[in-house]
Design a protein around this motif. Structure first.
Motif, PDB file in Angstrom:
ATOM      1  N   VAL A  73      -2.922  86.666   1.943  1.00 35.67           N
ATOM      2  CA  VAL A  73      -2.208  87.916   2.178  1.00 35.67           C
ATOM      3  C   VAL A  73      -1.756  87.927   3.628  1.00 35.67           C
ATOM      4  N   ILE A  74      -0.472  88.141   3.832  1.00 36.08           N
ATOM      5  CA  ILE A  74       0.096  88.195   5.178  1.00 36.08           C
ATOM      6  C   ILE A  74       0.228  89.659   5.561  1.00 36.08           C
ATOM      7  N   LYS A  75      -0.445  90.034   6.638  1.00 31.83           N
ATOM      8  CA  LYS A  75      -0.385  91.415   7.102  1.00 31.83           C
ATOM      9  C   LYS A  75       0.248  91.439   8.492  1.00 31.83           C
ATOM     10  N   THR A  76       1.132  92.391   8.693  1.00 35.13           N
ATOM     11  CA  THR A  76       1.753  92.543  10.009  1.00 35.13           C
ATOM     12  C   THR A  76       0.908  93.474  10.862  1.00 35.13           C
ATOM     13  N   GLY A  77       1.083  93.383  12.153  1.00 31.82           N
ATOM     14  CA  GLY A  77       0.358  94.252  13.076  1.00 31.82           C
ATOM     15  C   GLY A  77       0.934  95.656  13.070  1.00 31.82           C
ATOM     16  N   ASP A  78       0.200  96.590  13.659  1.00 34.17           N
ATOM     17  CA  ASP A  78       0.656  97.976  13.708  1.00 34.17           C
ATOM     18  C   ASP A  78       1.777  98.174  14.725  1.00 34.17           C
ATOM     19  N   VAL A  79       1.716  97.445  15.826  1.00 36.21           N
ATOM     20  CA  VAL A  79       2.714  97.595  16.886  1.00 36.21           C
ATOM     21  C   VAL A  79       3.607  96.352  16.898  1.00 36.21           C
ATOM     22  N   TRP A  80       4.918  96.572  16.862  1.00 35.42           N
ATOM     23  CA  TRP A  80       5.884  95.479  16.855  1.00 35.42           C
ATOM     24  C   TRP A  80       6.650  95.481  18.168  1.00 35.42           C
ATOM     25  N   THR A  81       7.248  94.331  18.490  1.00 40.63           N
ATOM     26  CA  THR A  81       8.110  94.220  19.668  1.00 40.63           C
ATOM     27  C   THR A  81       9.529  93.943  19.201  1.00 40.63           C
ATOM     28  N   ARG A  83      13.319  92.991  20.283  1.00 39.55           N
ATOM     29  CA  ARG A  83      14.142  92.419  21.347  1.00 39.55           C
ATOM     30  C   ARG A  83      15.596  92.691  21.002  1.00 39.55           C
ATOM     31  N   ARG A  84      16.315  93.283  21.951  1.00 41.47           N
ATOM     32  CA  ARG A  84      17.689  93.672  21.669  1.00 41.47           C
ATOM     33  C   ARG A  84      18.558  93.416  22.884  1.00 41.47           C
ATOM     34  N   GLN A  85      19.760  92.946  22.610  1.00 45.14           N
ATOM     35  CA  GLN A  85      20.754  92.722  23.651  1.00 45.14           C
ATOM     36  C   GLN A  85      21.949  93.613  23.313  1.00 45.14           C
ATOM     37  N   GLN A  86      22.273  94.534  24.188  1.00 40.04           N
ATOM     38  CA  GLN A  86      23.344  95.501  23.925  1.00 40.04           C
ATOM     39  C   GLN A  86      24.670  94.789  23.645  1.00 40.04           C
ATOM     40  N   ASN A  87      24.998  93.793  24.456  1.00 41.65           N
ATOM     41  CA  ASN A  87      26.174  92.950  24.227  1.00 41.65           C
ATOM     42  C   ASN A  87      25.919  91.596  24.886  1.00 41.65           C
ATOM     43  N   LEU A  88      26.862  90.704  24.817  1.00 43.59           N
ATOM     44  CA  LEU A  88      26.645  89.343  25.319  1.00 43.59           C
ATOM     45  C   LEU A  88      26.474  89.259  26.833  1.00 43.59           C
ATOM     46  N   VAL A  95      11.416  96.350  23.517  1.00 39.04           N
ATOM     47  CA  VAL A  95      10.925  97.692  23.242  1.00 39.04           C
ATOM     48  C   VAL A  95       9.723  97.546  22.309  1.00 39.04           C
ATOM     49  N   THR A  96       8.636  98.237  22.611  1.00 42.77           N
ATOM     50  CA  THR A  96       7.460  98.232  21.745  1.00 42.77           C
ATOM     51  C   THR A  96       7.617  99.347  20.721  1.00 42.77           C
ATOM     52  N   LEU A  97       7.481  98.984  19.442  1.00 48.42           N
ATOM     53  CA  LEU A  97       7.674  99.953  18.360  1.00 48.42           C
ATOM     54  C   LEU A  97       6.332 100.340  17.758  1.00 48.42           C
ATOM     55  N   LYS A 103       9.266 103.398  11.470  1.00 46.65           N
ATOM     56  CA  LYS A 103       9.805 104.171  10.350  1.00 46.65           C
ATOM     57  C   LYS A 103      11.220 104.661  10.672  1.00 46.65           C
ATOM     58  N   LYS A 104      11.435 105.127  11.909  1.00 50.00           N
ATOM     59  CA  LYS A 104      12.779 105.577  12.316  1.00 50.00           C
ATOM     60  C   LYS A 104      13.777 104.423  12.278  1.00 50.00           C
ATOM     61  N   GLU A 105      13.376 103.243  12.762  1.00 52.69           N
ATOM     62  CA  GLU A 105      14.264 102.068  12.753  1.00 52.69           C
ATOM     63  C   GLU A 105      14.593 101.643  11.321  1.00 52.69           C
TER      64      GLU A 105
END
Length: 164
Positions: A73-81, A83-88, A95-97, A103-105
């Motif tokens: 069983v693969i379980k993900t962690g509660d807090v995710w990271t 990574r986003r680049q607005q443009n090139l 951002v830590t989620l 849920k919002k994302e």
């Protein structure tokens, strides 16, 4: 000792393109229905990917003579990271989620999908679905005891498990 096994990548393409790209999976067995008739994505409107673990368990029981493979069983962690680049031209931002932000994302992603498909009235021409499936190969003893006391090559056993 436990050694983790494989992951499977599935890509579903529209009717005009080549058959689904399945890595380390036998497509002729994956798309058979209960009557034994072959069913591929081209001649079926939907494919039930939730049946993959059940079919893998059946293969494990039939082909694993040592009964060493177990589902994982693969379980993900509660807090995710994120990574986003607005443009090139801008730098990458992290951002830590938290679970609430996740849920919002997710809701934002589904809203975008809903808008692009006009609430499902427009088909999605090309999409990919990545399914991760893992199995664990268990040895009765520790790795060193398996090699020295039992005189078993664990690499050969793992290679056999990878073929299944």
């Amino acid at each position: 000792a436990e050694l983790s096994a494989t992951k499977t990548r599935l890509s579903v393409k529209p009717k005009g393109q080549a058959q689904s790209d399945l890595t380390k999976t036998d497509t002729s067995q994956l798309y058979k229905d209960s009557k034994g008739l072959s069913e591929t994505p081209q001649n079926s409107k939907s494919v039930d990917f939730t049946l993959i673990p059940k079919k893998l368990d059946a293969k494990f029981e039939a082909l694993d003579t040592d009964s060493a493979l177990r589902p994982t069983v693969i379980k993900t962690g509660d807090v995710w990271t994120k990574r986003r680049q607005q443009n090139l031209l801008t730098n990458m931002h992290k951002v830590t989620l938290t679970p609430g932000m996740q849920k919002k994302e997710r809701n934002k992603a589904f809203d975008l999908l809903d808008a692009l498909s006009r609430s499902g009235s427009l088909p999605i021409a090309c999409a990919e679905l990545h399914v991760f499936v893992a199995a664990t190969h268990c040895f009765e003893n520790s790795l060193m005891a398996t090699v020295i006391q039992d005189n078993i090559n664990p690499i050969e056993k793992m290679e056999k498990s990878m073929l299944i």
